[in-house]
Design an enzyme around this catalytic site. Sequence first.
Site, PDB file in Angstrom:
ATOM      1  N   ASP A   3       9.719  -7.065  -4.646  1.00 59.34           N
ATOM      2  CA  ASP A   3       8.754  -7.730  -3.776  1.00 59.34           C
ATOM      3  C   ASP A   3       9.034  -9.221  -3.819  1.00 59.34           C
ATOM      4  O   ASP A   3       9.394  -9.744  -4.872  1.00 59.34           O
ATOM      5  CB  ASP A   3       7.316  -7.448  -4.235  1.00 59.34           C
ATOM      6  CG  ASP A   3       6.330  -7.578  -3.095  1.00 59.34           C
ATOM      7  OD1 ASP A   3       5.803  -6.550  -2.636  1.00 59.34           O
ATOM      8  OD2 ASP A   3       6.101  -8.726  -2.643  1.00 59.34           O
TER       9      ASP A   3
ATOM     10  N   THR B   1       6.490   1.671   9.521  1.00 57.09           N
ATOM     11  CA  THR B   1       6.220   2.111  10.896  1.00 57.09           C
ATOM     12  C   THR B   1       6.907   1.144  11.858  1.00 57.09           C
ATOM     13  O   THR B   1       6.737  -0.067  11.731  1.00 57.09           O
ATOM     14  CB  THR B   1       4.705   2.115  11.150  1.00 57.09           C
ATOM     15  OG1 THR B   1       4.110   2.918  10.147  1.00 57.09           O
ATOM     16  CG2 THR B   1       4.376   2.667  12.521  1.00 57.09           C
TER      17      THR B   1
ATOM     18  N   CYS C  41      -2.712   0.417  10.753  1.00 55.74           N
ATOM     19  CA  CYS C  41      -1.900   1.497  11.338  1.00 55.74           C
ATOM     20  C   CYS C  41      -2.360   1.847  12.738  1.00 55.74           C
ATOM     21  O   CYS C  41      -1.678   1.582  13.717  1.00 55.74           O
ATOM     22  CB  CYS C  41      -1.996   2.719  10.441  1.00 55.74           C
ATOM     23  SG  CYS C  41      -1.646   2.291   8.730  1.00 55.74           S
TER      24      CYS C  41
ATOM     25  N   LYS D  79       5.860   9.467  14.146  1.00 55.94           N
ATOM     26  CA  LYS D  79       4.896   8.614  13.440  1.00 55.94           C
ATOM     27  C   LYS D  79       3.979   7.887  14.422  1.00 55.94           C
ATOM     28  O   LYS D  79       2.752   7.882  14.279  1.00 55.94           O
ATOM     29  CB  LYS D  79       5.670   7.595  12.593  1.00 55.94           C
ATOM     30  CG  LYS D  79       4.851   6.476  12.046  1.00 55.94           C
ATOM     31  CD  LYS D  79       3.900   6.974  10.982  1.00 55.94           C
ATOM     32  CE  LYS D  79       2.880   5.905  10.638  1.00 55.94           C
ATOM     33  NZ  LYS D  79       2.091   6.259   9.491  1.00 55.94           N
TER      34      LYS D  79
ATOM     35  N   ARG E 135     -12.526  24.833  20.817  1.00 57.36           N
ATOM     36  CA  ARG E 135     -11.336  24.002  21.075  1.00 57.36           C
ATOM     37  C   ARG E 135     -11.679  22.526  21.257  1.00 57.36           C
ATOM     38  O   ARG E 135     -10.917  21.773  21.818  1.00 57.36           O
ATOM     39  CB  ARG E 135     -10.586  24.533  22.311  1.00 57.36           C
ATOM     40  CG  ARG E 135      -9.802  25.805  22.013  1.00 57.36           C
ATOM     41  CD  ARG E 135      -9.190  26.416  23.252  1.00 57.36           C
ATOM     42  NE  ARG E 135     -10.183  26.870  24.204  1.00 57.36           N
ATOM     43  CZ  ARG E 135     -10.938  27.973  24.058  1.00 57.36           C
ATOM     44  NH1 ARG E 135     -10.774  28.743  23.006  1.00 57.36           N
ATOM     45  NH2 ARG E 135     -11.829  28.319  24.967  1.00 57.36           N
TER      46      ARG E 135
ATOM     47  N   ASN F  82      -0.417   8.409  15.186  1.00 50.38           N
ATOM     48  CA  ASN F  82      -1.460   7.383  15.141  1.00 50.38           C
ATOM     49  C   ASN F  82      -2.009   7.067  16.533  1.00 50.38           C
ATOM     50  O   ASN F  82      -3.189   6.759  16.683  1.00 50.38           O
ATOM     51  CB  ASN F  82      -0.933   6.125  14.441  1.00 50.38           C
ATOM     52  CG  ASN F  82      -0.930   6.302  12.924  1.00 50.38           C
ATOM     53  OD1 ASN F  82      -1.398   7.320  12.413  1.00 50.38           O
ATOM     54  ND2 ASN F  82      -0.404   5.342  12.210  1.00 50.38           N
TER      55      ASN F  82
ATOM     56  N   VAL G  17       0.394   8.802   4.864  1.00 50.24           N
ATOM     57  CA  VAL G  17      -0.723   9.001   3.941  1.00 50.24           C
ATOM     58  C   VAL G  17      -1.965   8.235   4.381  1.00 50.24           C
ATOM     59  O   VAL G  17      -1.861   7.177   4.984  1.00 50.24           O
ATOM     60  CB  VAL G  17      -0.326   8.576   2.510  1.00 50.24           C
ATOM     61  CG1 VAL G  17       0.640   9.570   1.940  1.00 50.24           C
ATOM     62  CG2 VAL G  17       0.287   7.176   2.504  1.00 50.24           C
TER      63      VAL G  17
ATOM     64  N   HIS H  98     -17.815  24.029  20.007  1.00 46.45           N
ATOM     65  CA  HIS H  98     -16.862  24.697  20.908  1.00 46.45           C
ATOM     66  C   HIS H  98     -15.564  24.909  20.129  1.00 46.45           C
ATOM     67  O   HIS H  98     -15.105  23.993  19.435  1.00 46.45           O
ATOM     68  CB  HIS H  98     -16.622  23.811  22.136  1.00 46.45           C
ATOM     69  CG  HIS H  98     -15.752  24.447  23.177  1.00 46.45           C
ATOM     70  ND1 HIS H  98     -14.400  24.656  22.989  1.00 46.45           N
ATOM     71  CD2 HIS H  98     -16.046  24.928  24.409  1.00 46.45           C
ATOM     72  CE1 HIS H  98     -13.898  25.230  24.062  1.00 46.45           C
ATOM     73  NE2 HIS H  98     -14.880  25.424  24.941  1.00 46.45           N
TER      74      HIS H  98
ATOM     75  N   TYR I 251       0.809  -1.227   0.000  1.00 44.47           N
ATOM     76  CA  TYR I 251       0.000   0.000   0.000  1.00 44.47           C
ATOM     77  C   TYR I 251       0.840   1.275   0.000  1.00 44.47           C
ATOM     78  O   TYR I 251       0.378   2.328  -0.409  1.00 44.47           O
ATOM     79  CB  TYR I 251      -0.926   0.008   1.225  1.00 44.47           C
ATOM     80  CG  TYR I 251      -2.128  -0.881   1.044  1.00 44.47           C
ATOM     81  CD1 TYR I 251      -3.251  -0.427   0.372  1.00 44.47           C
ATOM     82  CD2 TYR I 251      -2.137  -2.197   1.517  1.00 44.47           C
ATOM     83  CE1 TYR I 251      -4.355  -1.240   0.185  1.00 44.47           C
ATOM     84  CE2 TYR I 251      -3.234  -3.012   1.334  1.00 44.47           C
ATOM     85  CZ  TYR I 251      -4.344  -2.533   0.668  1.00 44.47           C
ATOM     86  OH  TYR I 251      -5.436  -3.338   0.481  1.00 44.47           O
TER      87      TYR I 251
ATOM     88  N   ARG J 287      -7.685  -5.686   6.842  1.00 45.71           N
ATOM     89  CA  ARG J 287      -6.786  -6.027   7.951  1.00 45.71           C
ATOM     90  C   ARG J 287      -7.290  -5.416   9.259  1.00 45.71           C
ATOM     91  O   ARG J 287      -7.655  -4.255   9.306  1.00 45.71           O
ATOM     92  CB  ARG J 287      -5.365  -5.522   7.664  1.00 45.71           C
ATOM     93  CG  ARG J 287      -4.692  -6.316   6.561  1.00 45.71           C
ATOM     94  CD  ARG J 287      -3.329  -5.783   6.251  1.00 45.71           C
ATOM     95  NE  ARG J 287      -3.371  -4.443   5.688  1.00 45.71           N
ATOM     96  CZ  ARG J 287      -2.290  -3.729   5.378  1.00 45.71           C
ATOM     97  NH1 ARG J 287      -1.100  -4.228   5.588  1.00 45.71           N
ATOM     98  NH2 ARG J 287      -2.403  -2.523   4.862  1.00 45.71           N
TER      99      ARG J 287
HETATM  100  N1  SAJ Z   1     -12.150   5.686  12.754  1.00 44.91           N
HETATM  101  C1  SAJ Z   1     -13.177   5.881  13.662  1.00 44.91           C
HETATM  102  N2  SAJ Z   1     -13.578   7.157  13.920  1.00 44.91           N
HETATM  103  C2  SAJ Z   1     -12.995   8.243  13.331  1.00 44.91           C
HETATM  104  C3  SAJ Z   1     -11.934   8.041  12.425  1.00 44.91           C
HETATM  105  C4  SAJ Z   1     -11.537   6.743  12.160  1.00 44.91           C
HETATM  106  O1  SAJ Z   1     -13.724   4.924  14.228  1.00 44.91           O
HETATM  107  O2  SAJ Z   1     -13.423   9.359  13.602  1.00 44.91           O
HETATM  108  C5  SAJ Z   1     -11.697   4.309  12.470  1.00 44.91           C
HETATM  109  C6  SAJ Z   1     -11.792   3.938  10.991  1.00 44.91           C
HETATM  110  O3  SAJ Z   1     -13.067   3.480  10.664  1.00 44.91           O
HETATM  111  C7  SAJ Z   1     -10.738   2.856  10.900  1.00 44.91           C
HETATM  112  C8  SAJ Z   1      -9.674   3.347  11.861  1.00 44.91           C
HETATM  113  O4  SAJ Z   1     -10.314   4.243  12.740  1.00 44.91           O
HETATM  114  O5  SAJ Z   1     -11.221   1.608  11.335  1.00 44.91           O
HETATM  115  C9  SAJ Z   1      -8.484   4.035  11.226  1.00 44.91           C
HETATM  116  O6  SAJ Z   1      -8.911   4.868  10.156  1.00 44.91           O
HETATM  117  P1  SAJ Z   1      -8.284   6.312   9.854  1.00 44.91           P
HETATM  118  O7  SAJ Z   1      -8.948   6.849   8.654  1.00 44.91           O
HETATM  119  O8  SAJ Z   1      -8.298   7.134  11.066  1.00 44.91           O
HETATM  120  O9  SAJ Z   1      -6.754   6.013   9.619  1.00 44.91           O
HETATM  121  P2  SAJ Z   1      -5.926   5.010   8.673  1.00 44.91           P
HETATM  122  O10 SAJ Z   1      -5.531   3.835   9.516  1.00 44.91           O
HETATM  123  O11 SAJ Z   1      -6.590   4.757   7.398  1.00 44.91           O
HETATM  124  O12 SAJ Z   1      -4.638   5.931   8.381  1.00 44.91           O
HETATM  125  C10 SAJ Z   1      -3.898   6.435   9.476  1.00 44.91           C
HETATM  126  C11 SAJ Z   1      -3.641   7.946   9.263  1.00 44.91           C
HETATM  127  N3  SAJ Z   1      -3.102   8.520  10.476  1.00 44.91           N
HETATM  128  C12 SAJ Z   1      -3.623   9.660  11.016  1.00 44.91           C
HETATM  129  O13 SAJ Z   1      -4.572  10.212  10.566  1.00 44.91           O
HETATM  130  C13 SAJ Z   1      -2.914  10.187  12.223  1.00 44.91           C
HETATM  131  C14 SAJ Z   1      -2.684   8.130   8.096  1.00 44.91           C
HETATM  132  O14 SAJ Z   1      -2.323   9.491   7.965  1.00 44.91           O
HETATM  133  C15 SAJ Z   1      -1.415   7.276   8.327  1.00 44.91           C
HETATM  134  O15 SAJ Z   1      -0.500   7.405   7.254  1.00 44.91           O
HETATM  135  C16 SAJ Z   1      -1.848   5.845   8.408  1.00 44.91           C
HETATM  136  O16 SAJ Z   1      -2.688   5.705   9.555  1.00 44.91           O
HETATM  137  C17 SAJ Z   1      -0.617   4.952   8.526  1.00 44.91           C
HETATM  138  O17 SAJ Z   1      -0.245   4.344   7.516  1.00 44.91           O
HETATM  139  O18 SAJ Z   1       0.000   4.918   9.588  1.00 44.91           O
END
Ligand code: SAJ
Length: 426
Positions: free
Chosen positions: A33, A120, A259, A205, A245, A209, A154, A243, A13, A323
């Site tokens: 790969d 990561t 992630c 990083k 903040r 997350n 990303v 709000h 990915y 995953r």
């Molecule tokens: N989710 C919720 N509520 C939310 C946002 C997300 O339940 O308000 C859930 C999603 O449905 C999903 C999980 O969290 O199951 C993660 O989804 P996501 O869209 O928050 O993040 P990822 O895992 O697709 O991508 C994240 C991103 N990190 C951040 O936003 C800090 C991305 O920028 C990273 O590059 C990526 O992890 C990574 O590869 O580490």
Amino acid sequence: MKFEHICIIGLGYIGLPTASTFATHGIRVTGVDNNPEVIHALQQGKVHIYEPGLGEVVAKAVASGNLRVSPKPVEADAFIIAVPTPFYEDKKADLSFVRAAAEEVLPVLREGNLVVLESTSPPLTTEKVVRPILERSGLVAGKDFKLAYSPERVLPGQIMKELIENARVIGGVDRASAEAGRDLYGTFVKGDILLTDATTSEMVKLMENTYRDVNIAIANEFSRLADRFGVDIWEAIQIANRHPRVKILNPGPGVGGHCISVDPWFFVEAAPDLTPLIHTARNVNDSQPEFVIKIIEHLLGEVKGKRVALLGLAFKANVDDLRESPAIEVAHLLVKAGAVVSAYEPYKPDFPVAGVKMTHSLPEAVVDSDLVVLLVGHTQFKELDPRQLAAMTPARLALDTVNGWDTAAWQTAGFKLAKLGKGEKE
Ligand code: SAJ
């Protein structure tokens, strides 16, 4: 530093979007790969993963002659390691792919090269895991070759855009390594490039997350509180977020993907004595599928023998990645409780889930259901006309776990629509 030819290890990915983007920006790329199917598909210009816009960039990269694939690394000016870092059952980081990739670079590493780890990784992986392997070449990191850590940041679903536009962190084992990394990624990155040391960038990083995971955990906990007090969490969050903040994230069936549901464990493993909050947030998010089951039990009374259709199994909306998906955990728990479960995941209709009837269409999934559950807010599900669904299924009960459906429209179409976090359970 100038780069004419780079080698990217791991075409998943992150590796494949990165390889094809470098190639379309004029750099000769050898993509590596160890999965023969990935190599074979790419040799034919086909892409083995779904990511909007990726297919076009790969096709362009292959047509330009700049993107080649190989099962092993070859000599190059720079090496990027973009392999997975999964975790074991006990939540400990599995660095075997990172180690194996460094071992593969070792025989082709030459003086003056740059090696960048993108996967990561737990804090200190660049210094304590990758560096010693590469230095077995007799070359010294920071002196004879450059070594840096630069995490991908990303968002799946927006990778091709964010790869170019996001700010990029590059942490070197010394300043010259970080600067070499800047020269490399400066080929296509339009966002700011921030230079630091390797361990800081590893921590950055994981902090990003983990921050998101903890914030989703509090949203999920709020959804349980709202359920207890008969409050609509979606309305409450909307108001609280006015709000200046406050920015509460969305509750849902849990946190998945490779992630956010994985990375916080790297901190917990590295320093269990310092991470009670991070650990608890993980447990809250991991137990959210059980909360969904409790709502289903409340709606159906007895779950055993009831026919439940699940819409979506991906870890989030509009991706094909399953995953660590909480939706799959919901499916497992339902099967365990004796429900007759069917599921429709448009991005991976054939994905096998033990005990679940996977279907190739929505009508097939809901044809004899008692309850329809929206687990993933794929656009095609959110845009579903409830009147059409009513004609496909005998079910008049629906559960929306992601606030994707409009209650009034579903009621008008004859459904009782329950929502996660809307006082349905108690
Ligand atoms: N989710 C919720 N509520 C939310 C946002 C997300 O339940 O308000 C859930 C999603 O449905 C999903 C999980 O969290 O199951 C993660 O989804 P996501 O869209 O928050 O993040 P990822 O895992 O697709 O991508 C994240 C991103 N990190 C951040 O936003 C800090 C991305 O920028 C990273 O590059 C990526 O992890 C990574 O590869 O580490």
